[in-house]
Motif scaffolding. Structure first.
Motif, PDB file in Angstrom:
ATOM      1  N   UNK A   9       0.877  -1.091   0.197  1.00 39.50           N
ATOM      2  CA  UNK A   9       0.153  -0.061   0.074  1.00 39.50           C
ATOM      3  C   UNK A   9       0.958   1.366  -0.088  1.00 39.50           C
ATOM      4  N   UNK A  35      -3.065   2.812 -13.611  1.00 30.63           N
ATOM      5  CA  UNK A  35      -3.054   4.284 -13.776  1.00 30.63           C
ATOM      6  C   UNK A  35      -2.128   4.924 -12.967  1.00 30.63           C
ATOM      7  N   UNK A  37      -1.674   8.463 -10.826  1.00 28.26           N
ATOM      8  CA  UNK A  37      -2.484   9.716 -10.335  1.00 28.26           C
ATOM      9  C   UNK A  37      -1.515  10.518  -9.417  1.00 28.26           C
ATOM     10  N   UNK A  43      -5.181  11.706 -13.239  1.00 30.10           N
ATOM     11  CA  UNK A  43      -5.387  10.283 -13.549  1.00 30.10           C
ATOM     12  C   UNK A  43      -4.785   9.932 -15.006  1.00 30.10           C
ATOM     13  N   UNK A  88       0.144   8.143  -6.687  1.00 26.18           N
ATOM     14  CA  UNK A  88      -0.652   7.158  -6.334  1.00 26.18           C
ATOM     15  C   UNK A  88      -0.919   6.170  -7.567  1.00 26.18           C
ATOM     16  N   UNK A  90      -2.784   3.155  -9.406  1.00 26.60           N
ATOM     17  CA  UNK A  90      -3.874   2.568  -9.268  1.00 26.60           C
ATOM     18  C   UNK A  90      -4.048   1.462 -10.147  1.00 26.60           C
ATOM     19  N   UNK A 106     -11.674  -0.425  -9.452  1.00 28.12           N
ATOM     20  CA  UNK A 106     -10.358   0.058  -8.914  1.00 28.12           C
ATOM     21  C   UNK A 106      -9.776  -0.548  -7.425  1.00 28.12           C
ATOM     22  N   UNK A 107      -8.646  -0.599  -7.232  1.00 31.10           N
ATOM     23  CA  UNK A 107      -8.208  -1.058  -6.101  1.00 31.10           C
ATOM     24  C   UNK A 107      -7.756   0.141  -5.170  1.00 31.10           C
ATOM     25  N   UNK A 108      -7.294   0.003  -4.031  1.00 30.65           N
ATOM     26  CA  UNK A 108      -7.022   1.142  -3.164  1.00 30.65           C
ATOM     27  C   UNK A 108      -5.805   1.871  -3.462  1.00 30.65           C
ATOM     28  N   UNK A 111       0.754   4.047  -2.821  1.00 26.66           N
ATOM     29  CA  UNK A 111       1.306   5.341  -2.817  1.00 26.66           C
ATOM     30  C   UNK A 111       2.929   5.064  -2.785  1.00 26.66           C
TER      31      UNK A 111
END
Lengths: 115, 112
Positions: A9, A35, A37, A43, A88, A90, A106-108, A111
């Motif tokens: 994460x 993606x 972001x 994005x 981030x 994604x 989408x997943x969380x 970062x």
């Protein structure tokens, strides 16, 4: 049914290093997209895999690469990290049955901070 | 090259108001359009998907419309609640049907 999972994460790396991010799609989903972001660019599409084949690629340098395994899990790799790669990341999956573009889930996100 | 624009960039409303978020795109040759919600530091939650042949989709208090010829979509939120506070993103699927092209989003704040 479990959602899209991404690991790790959070990541902190230094310039010049490389990093690998992992994405497990929803069970039964064969398409995985990545993606990036950032606050400035929003994005942006990196690439999309379907049945282990890259079907589309966004406008990113070759330092960004990915792959998909036979179980649909996907990894993306960024080599020679730059400060601007902090973002981030994604991952999204979809059924894409018979090539139909359906809802992406989408997943969380992961970062990534590059120091 | 497809470009997606969302106006306004930010919006603050009191609880209970009905509101409209706007999305425009430059190339009408889209496969579909999807609205998402993103909470701070989190991933995206899909709200509504409108295929290019459809005019609107509804889910609970949300209604999204699509006018391909004018390159516009709107997301209507009825009776807004503080829990609706988030960033709302509009994305169009390119003709190849693979990549999503996103707008920069509208950040909504609903006060109680």
């Amino acid at each position: 049914k479990a959602g899209v999972t991404q690991t790790p994460r959070y990541l902190i790396k230094t310039r010049g290093q490389q990093v690998t991010l992992s994405c497990s799609p929803i069970s039964g989903h064969r398409s995985v997209s990545w993606y990036q972001q950032t606050p400035g660019q929003g994005l942006q599409f990196l690439f999309e895999y379907f049945s282990e084949t890259q079907r589309n690629k966004g406008n990113f340098p070759g330092r960004f690469s990915g792959r998909q395994f036979s179980n649909s899990r996907s990894e993306m790799n960024v080599s020679t990290l730059e400060l601007g790669d902090s973002a981030l990341y994604l991952c999204a999956s979809s059924l894409a049955s018979a090539g139909v573009a359906d809802t992406q889930y989408f997943g969380p996100g992961t970062r990534l901070t590059v120091l | 090259k497809q470009e997606v624009t969302q106006i306004p960039a930010a919006l603050s409303v009191p609880e209970g108001e009905n509101l409209v978020l706007n999305c425009s795109f430059t190339d009408s040759a889209i496969y579909n359009l999807q609205w998402f919600r993103q909470d701070p530091g989190k991933g995206l939650t899909s709200l509504l998907l409108i295929q290019s042949s459809q005019r609107e989709q509804t889910s609970g208090r949300l209604n999204a419309s699509l006018d391909k010829s004018s390159g516009r979509s709107t997301l209507y939120i009825a009776a807004s609640q503080p829990g609706d506070s988030a960033t709302y993103l509009c994305a169009v699927r390119d003709q190849a049907g693979t990549a999503l092209i996103f707008g920069k989003g509208t950040t909504l704040s609903v006060s109680s």
